[in-house]
Design an enzyme around this catalytic site. Structure first.
Site, mmCIF file in Angstrom:
data_model
loop_
_atom_site.group_PDB
_atom_site.id
_atom_site.type_symbol
_atom_site.label_atom_id
_atom_site.label_comp_id
_atom_site.label_asym_id
_atom_site.label_seq_id
_atom_site.Cartn_x
_atom_site.Cartn_y
_atom_site.Cartn_z
ATOM 1 C CD GLU A 265 38.072 38.640 42.535
ATOM 2 O OE1 GLU A 265 39.210 38.414 41.895
ATOM 3 O OE2 GLU A 265 37.858 38.938 43.655
ATOM 4 C CG ASP A 338 40.916 37.096 48.635
ATOM 5 O OD1 ASP A 338 41.739 36.509 48.312
ATOM 6 O OD2 ASP A 338 40.751 37.858 47.912
ATOM 7 C CD GLU A 366 45.140 41.053 47.474
ATOM 8 O OE1 GLU A 366 45.514 39.842 47.087
ATOM 9 O OE2 GLU A 366 43.943 41.563 47.210
#
Ligand code: GCW
Length: 691
Positions: A265, A338, A366
């Protein structure tokens, strides 16, 4: 008149004193009886152990408790032997953990027979994604407890008190390490002012036996060291890291090591210099080795290529199996994509046989509704840890592949597990009061990976919402029956409810925007990386839905061991919970229930919505057992969750209906929203999802 004001102020102060803001977590115990603690040695850690016993003793009045440090081969690492009046251990750590165990058992009314308790993992670590300006990446409970903007370096008494409370809470559940900063690390982390602050934090954590670790950015030598490069094979670079390690250990002699996110990322890494993950990790490992430090090198890597993202970490890391130093641990997220509400385990577990591998779990929600949704995550982690990889025959669970039982190399520098923390400056630490249960559950599972979610929930409720079970009077029976039991059931069902109303049957990553909160199955802005958009993951079209990861598709399944590969390759034998993760199937594919895939999807979405409404009922009925503050706060969040669930259901079903062209079964509740409205609302609030 003055008198009345006086009385009002007094009432106000009393209320403040007894206000239940949740700050005490699961540590609300106070002693009811005197105890005599006998311990031949003295140290800051043993003083804490003694004080905890004196402050929290609920055993027999006047008992003498012996704390004995004595070598015993049956006791491993931080383990201990416990009985009603003795804690024996090889180390002070063991004494401390034994004391907390004894107190917990007393408070929850659990049986105390003589027994040895050894930890499953040697290193039980929280990862804080805290930035040096005090913000927290994916944090939903306020700003950082470690860092702040403005007067960044003064260590105040308030700071120290908070760090101490944090350390105590961690020690009480066996957590023994903290990575203090975000894996997307700032180069400033390794500069001297910040290291001084790390030293101050480490000093508070040390007596509670918590080691301090730091995330580091790979380009540090060039960014703060004045070097021209950060190439890991450049001798000056290697020397820079050696010197840095020495500087850190001078300040913090028990420093744990580095956590690294490299070539992921947008983060820099060894590949920027044509080097490999092994080159990068080993260079850092050599710098830390003289001091006993470790490198936790993350396997969370994926590029924008056309490859299936679920395959990439395996493809990048398997070629280096056996090439890492002993003090490198590869840190692998539980699932291959993820931290979704449900993923199969990452195929790296059990496959990397010559490398130490540690699981990374995400405690902060998240992808599970931030601090708005009630989600008890122990069932998800239990499912993951007990997943059989079959890598060394049946019974090669993820837990056994990572705890040293199967692959002994990990015992050299210690086995490990990490959890991304959900902790911030909110009075109750975690935003949602039930978010605390996930911090608790992570610690308990890291200590004992075979614990059952039910027991963890049971303990947590008893410790957090009061009432011991040692008296059997009517009020205790009432509490057990009408509070403990339904609330526990709600917790145990909460994660599955979220899977149902967000992404059932193996769907994943269908969030809108980068906030990872609301639904966005349609979300695919022009120019956006394909693998960051939901249509890439759900692949809905007129023929069906789901991601084909079998040999006719990306063949991600070839990375799994038999019999999983065959079982999962066939839709008839693939567990339905993973069906659309591994298969693209027609809308009228027949499910085990006899329903079509489309109808089944509708039933799951609707079931999730109905479930949250039942949680509201459970909680409302619990009102008489809970203090006003915590009751109202949880009630409010459950209402929001209910509305969110409805939105998720309508957004996903109405969007997918454009492809399936089938009606939502008529016995299910009708959509309450128009799709256009939801899409427009979503467009307006993009980037506004922080809670
Ligand atoms: O899921 C992604 C998160 C990022 C995070 C990244 C990672 C710290 O959305 O916020 O960055 O994972 O784990 O590195």
């Amino acid at each position: 008149m003055k008198k009345i004001y006086g009385i009002i102020i007094l009432i106000f102060l009393t209320l403040c004193l007894y206000a239940e803001d949740g700050h005490k977590l699961w540590l609300r115990n106070s002693s009811t009886k005197p105890v005599n603690v006998v311990c031949a040695k003295n140290s800051p850690t043993l003083t804490i152990a003694k004080q905890e016993l004196q402050n929290g003793w609920r055993g027999e009045m006047g008992t003498s408790v012996n704390l004995v440090i004595k070598a015993d081969k049956a006791i491993r690492g931080d383990g201990f032997r416990i009985s009603k009046n003795t804690i024996q251990a090889n180390t002070e750590n063991g004494i401390l953990y034994g004391v907390y165990e004894l107190l917990r058992r007393q408070q929850t009314g659990e049986d105390i027979q003589e027994e040895i308790c050894n930890p499953s993992y040697d290193r039980r670590i929280l990862n804080h994604w805290d930035n040096l300006d005090g913000s927290i990446e994916r944090g939903y409970a306020g700003l950082s407890i470690f860092w702040r903007k403005g007067d960044a370096f003064t260590v105040t008494e308030t700071d120290k008190t908070l760090w101490l409370e944090y350390a105590r809470a961690n020690a009480s559940i066996g957590i023994n390490g903290s990575v203090l900063n975000n894996v997307n690390a700032s180069h400033l982390m390794l500069t001297s002012d910040y290291l001084q602050r790390v030293k101050a934090i480490a000093e508070v954590l040390r007596p509670y036996r918590i080691k301090t670790y730091l995330s580091v950015i790979f380009s540090s030598p060039a960014q703060i060291g004045g070097l021209k490069t950060s190439d890991p094979l450049n001798p000056e670079v290697a020397q820079w890291w050696k010197d840095k390690a020495k500087e850190i250990y001078n300040l913090i002699p028990d420093f744990g090591g580095f956590l690294v996110k490299a070539n992921s990322e947008g983060q820099p890494g060894p590949q920027d210099f044509g080097r490999t993950h092994a080159d990068g990790a080993n260079m850092l490992a050599d710098a830390l080795n003289p001091f006993g430090g470790i490198v936790m090198w993350r396997a969370f890597v994926y590029s924008a290529s056309d490859e299936d993202r679920a395959k990439q970490a395996y493809l990048e890391f398997m070629p280096f199996d056996g090439q890492f130093r002993d003090n490198v641990i590869i840190q692998v997220k539980n699932g291959p994509i993820d931290f979704q509400p449900r993923e199969p385990f990452s195929p790296l577990f059990g496959a990397m046989k010559k490398t130490t591998v540690m699981p990374e779990l995400q405690i902060t929600q998240e992808y599970l509704g931030h601090s708005v949704h009630l989600a008890f995550l122990a069932p998800m982690w239990e499912e993951f840890l007990q997943s059989d990889t079959y890598q060394e025959g049946a019974g090669s669970t993820v837990a056994r592949c990572t705890d040293g039982s199967i692959f002994p190399q990990s015992r050299i520098f210690g086995t490990a597990i990490a959890g991304v923390a959900n902790i911030g400056l909110d009075a109750n630490w975690c935003g949602h009061h039930f978010g605390q249960s996930n911090w608790y559950a992570f610690g308990r599972l890291a200590w004992n990976s075979s614990m059952k979610s039910e027991q963890i929930a049971d303990e947590w409720i008893k410790l957090t919402f009061g009432k011991t079970t040692d008296n059997k009077d009517d009020s205790a029976i009432d509490w057990n029956l009408n509070f403990l039991s339904p609330v526990k059931q709600m917790m145990l069902e909460s994660r599955e409810a979220i899977v149902d109303f967000m992404m059932p049957l193996g769907l994943h990553h269908i969030f809108s925007a980068n906030g990872h909160y609301g639904p966005g199955p349609w979300w695919a802005p022009k120019g956006m990386r394909k693998d960051w958009t939901p249509p890439y993951y759900h692949q809905a079209d007129s023929l069906g839905i789901g991601f084909d990861r079998t040999s006719t598709g990306s063949n991600n399944l070839s990375q799994y061991q038999e019999p999983l590969r065959s079982v999962y390759s066939n839709p008839a034998t693939c567990p339905e919970a993973y069906l659309l993760w591994f298969h693209h199937l027609p809308w009228d594919y027949k499910m085990k229930s006899g329903r079509s895939l489309w109808d089944e999807l509708c039933y799951h979405y609707d079931g999730g919505v109905q479930q949250v409404r039942r949680f509201q009922q459970v909680w409302d009925q619990a009102e008489r057992f809970v203090d006003r503050e915590r009751f109202v706060d949880v009630q409010r969040r459950l209402r929001d969750q209910s509305l969110n669930a409805l939105e998720w259901k309508d957004a996903c079903l109405l969007h997918f209906q454009k492809f399936s062209r089938k009606p939502i079964p008529y016995n299910l509740e009708r959509p309450m929203y128009n799709l256009d409205y939801l899409i427009e609302k979503d467009t307006k609030r993009v980037g506004d999802y922080q809670h």
